[in-house]
Scaffold this motif. Structure first.
Motif, PDB file in Angstrom:
ATOM      1  N   ASP A 107      15.239  51.145   7.399  1.00  0.00           N
ATOM      2  CA  ASP A 107      15.220  52.611   7.487  1.00  0.00           C
ATOM      3  C   ASP A 107      16.582  53.239   7.213  1.00  0.00           C
ATOM      4  OD1 ASP A 107      16.445  51.699   9.775  1.00  0.00           O
ATOM      5  OD2 ASP A 107      15.509  53.165  11.100  1.00  0.00           O
ATOM      6  N   GLY A 108      17.503  52.464   6.673  1.00  0.00           N
ATOM      7  CA  GLY A 108      18.822  53.024   6.363  1.00  0.00           C
ATOM      8  C   GLY A 108      19.936  52.059   6.708  1.00  0.00           C
ATOM      9  N   SER A 109      21.144  52.582   6.754  1.00  0.00           N
ATOM     10  CA  SER A 109      22.329  51.741   6.939  1.00  0.00           C
ATOM     11  C   SER A 109      22.724  51.621   8.408  1.00  0.00           C
ATOM     12  CB  SER A 109      23.509  52.317   6.149  1.00  0.00           C
ATOM     13  OG  SER A 109      23.239  52.277   4.762  1.00  0.00           O
ATOM     14  N   LEU A 110      23.087  50.411   8.795  1.00  0.00           N
ATOM     15  CA  LEU A 110      23.670  50.146  10.111  1.00  0.00           C
ATOM     16  C   LEU A 110      25.162  49.935   9.887  1.00  0.00           C
ATOM     17  CD1 LEU A 110      23.590  49.447  13.140  1.00  0.00           C
ATOM     18  CD2 LEU A 110      23.001  47.094  12.475  1.00  0.00           C
ATOM     19  N   THR A 111      25.971  50.871  10.368  1.00  0.00           N
ATOM     20  CA  THR A 111      27.412  50.778  10.136  1.00  0.00           C
ATOM     21  C   THR A 111      28.067  49.882  11.172  1.00  0.00           C
ATOM     22  OG1 THR A 111      27.964  52.688  11.522  1.00  0.00           O
ATOM     23  CG2 THR A 111      27.423  53.122   9.200  1.00  0.00           C
ATOM     24  N   LEU A 112      29.228  49.383  10.821  1.00  0.00           N
ATOM     25  CA  LEU A 112      30.008  48.590  11.754  1.00  0.00           C
ATOM     26  C   LEU A 112      30.344  49.425  12.990  1.00  0.00           C
ATOM     27  CD1 LEU A 112      31.644  46.124  12.567  1.00  0.00           C
ATOM     28  CD2 LEU A 112      33.466  46.886  11.036  1.00  0.00           C
ATOM     29  N   TYR A 113      30.627  50.697  12.793  1.00  0.00           N
ATOM     30  CA  TYR A 113      30.916  51.581  13.931  1.00  0.00           C
ATOM     31  C   TYR A 113      29.741  51.618  14.904  1.00  0.00           C
ATOM     32  CZ  TYR A 113      31.718  55.827  16.608  1.00  0.00           C
ATOM     33  OH  TYR A 113      31.867  56.724  17.640  1.00  0.00           O
ATOM     34  N   GLY A 145      37.822  44.920   9.287  1.00  0.00           N
ATOM     35  CA  GLY A 145      36.555  44.681   8.621  1.00  0.00           C
ATOM     36  C   GLY A 145      35.565  44.166   9.641  1.00  0.00           C
ATOM     37  N   PHE A 146      34.424  43.638   9.178  1.00  0.00           N
ATOM     38  CA  PHE A 146      33.419  43.137  10.117  1.00  0.00           C
ATOM     39  C   PHE A 146      33.988  42.063  11.037  1.00  0.00           C
ATOM     40  CE2 PHE A 146      30.282  45.042   7.244  1.00  0.00           C
ATOM     41  CZ  PHE A 146      29.370  45.540   8.153  1.00  0.00           C
ATOM     42  N   ALA A 147      34.712  41.102  10.469  1.00  0.00           N
ATOM     43  CA  ALA A 147      35.198  39.977  11.266  1.00  0.00           C
ATOM     44  C   ALA A 147      36.159  40.423  12.355  1.00  0.00           C
ATOM     45  CB  ALA A 147      35.864  38.945  10.355  1.00  0.00           C
ATOM     46  N   SER A 148      37.195  41.158  11.994  1.00  0.00           N
ATOM     47  CA  SER A 148      38.194  41.553  12.984  1.00  0.00           C
ATOM     48  C   SER A 148      37.616  42.529  14.009  1.00  0.00           C
ATOM     49  CB  SER A 148      39.411  42.162  12.292  1.00  0.00           C
ATOM     50  OG  SER A 148      39.037  43.248  11.472  1.00  0.00           O
ATOM     51  N   ALA A 149      36.763  43.453  13.570  1.00  0.00           N
ATOM     52  CA  ALA A 149      36.192  44.428  14.504  1.00  0.00           C
ATOM     53  C   ALA A 149      35.249  43.764  15.502  1.00  0.00           C
ATOM     54  CB  ALA A 149      35.454  45.525  13.739  1.00  0.00           C
ATOM     55  N   LEU A 150      34.391  42.862  15.027  1.00  0.00           N
ATOM     56  CA  LEU A 150      33.470  42.188  15.934  1.00  0.00           C
ATOM     57  C   LEU A 150      34.212  41.241  16.873  1.00  0.00           C
ATOM     58  CD1 LEU A 150      30.492  41.396  13.524  1.00  0.00           C
ATOM     59  CD2 LEU A 150      30.542  43.093  15.359  1.00  0.00           C
ATOM     60  N   MET A 151      35.209  40.526  16.368  1.00  0.00           N
ATOM     61  CA  MET A 151      35.954  39.611  17.227  1.00  0.00           C
ATOM     62  C   MET A 151      36.779  40.363  18.263  1.00  0.00           C
ATOM     63  SD  MET A 151      37.115  36.496  14.692  1.00  0.00           S
ATOM     64  CE  MET A 151      37.655  35.520  16.100  1.00  0.00           C
TER      65      MET A 151
END
Length: 218
Positions: A107-113, A145-151
């Motif tokens: 249904d659309g985009s899931l952003t990292l935020y 990016g995804f890696a640093s933000a999630l970690m």
């Protein structure tokens, strides 16, 4: 060049944090005696992504979300409480604002935020999405990016490609990775073993073999 698993981390602090989280999770899993929960999500418009998550589910018990049910909210709900979340979908890196990098769902985009703001951050994440492992560098050496933000928010291990992947190119690699994880391997170990047994003669297999990277110690 190096006959063993390789893991990338944004900093030594992140490595130490992910290693402590891995040890704690292993102790908790041994005490509970139950297998870690796996969540599989496929995005729209990618036959290879559907094949990937279905094949992984044949190898491991998992919660599965397929289009058109793989909406943003359903994905966040499925990821909540999962030890390992695997998302196979289109990915877009926003170098101007990496927190608005996104994964395309039904249904659309899931952003990292949205991911980090929701608090739904599994201990381990596999992103079979283009550019999901790419990091944007800022002045002073900071990367995001995804890696640093999630970690930074609790994910101890992540597997993702740094360049675009042809649809279906990672099916074999990801299936073997999950089989290795089910056998007790960490994500870096599981990826190394999966890469060692991957046929590199086909161009799409070589792209997946060379671009998918492990982050963290989990």
């Amino acid at each position: 060049l190096h006959p063993a698993e390789i893991s990338v981390v944004p900093s030594a602090t992140f490595w130490a944090r992910s290693r402590r989280a891995t040890i704690a999770a292993e102790d908790a899993s041994a005490a509970a005696g139950a297998p870690p929960r796996l969540a599989l999500v496929a995005g729209p418009g990618l036959p290879g992504a559907l094949a990937e998550v279905r094949q992984i589910r044949q190898a491991r018990e998992a919660d599965l979300l397929l289009p058109p049910d793989s909406s943003v909210q359903a994905t966040l709900k499925t990821m909540a409480g999962a030890d390992l979340a695997h998302l196979a979908c289109h990915g877009q890196l926003r170098s101007d604002n990496p927190l608005f990098s996104s994964l395309l769902l039904s249904d659309g985009s899931l952003t990292l935020y949205e991911i980090v703001n929701s608090g739904v951050v599994p201990r381990r994440v596999v992103l079979a999405a283009c550019h999901a492992g790419a990091e944007h560098r800022y002045a002073g050496g900071e990367v995001l990016g995804f890696a640093s933000a999630l970690m930074a928010r609790g994910t101890a291990g992540l597997v993702a490609p740094t360049i675009p992947l042809p649809d279906g190119a990672s099916v074999t690699l990801m299936t073997r990775l999950h089989q290795n994880v089910a056998g007790g391997a960490t994500l870096p170990q599981a990826l190394w073993e999966a890469r060692a047994s991957t046929d590199q003669e086909q161009p799409e297999n070589y792209v997946a073999w060379s671009s998918v990277t492990a982050y963290g110690a989990a």
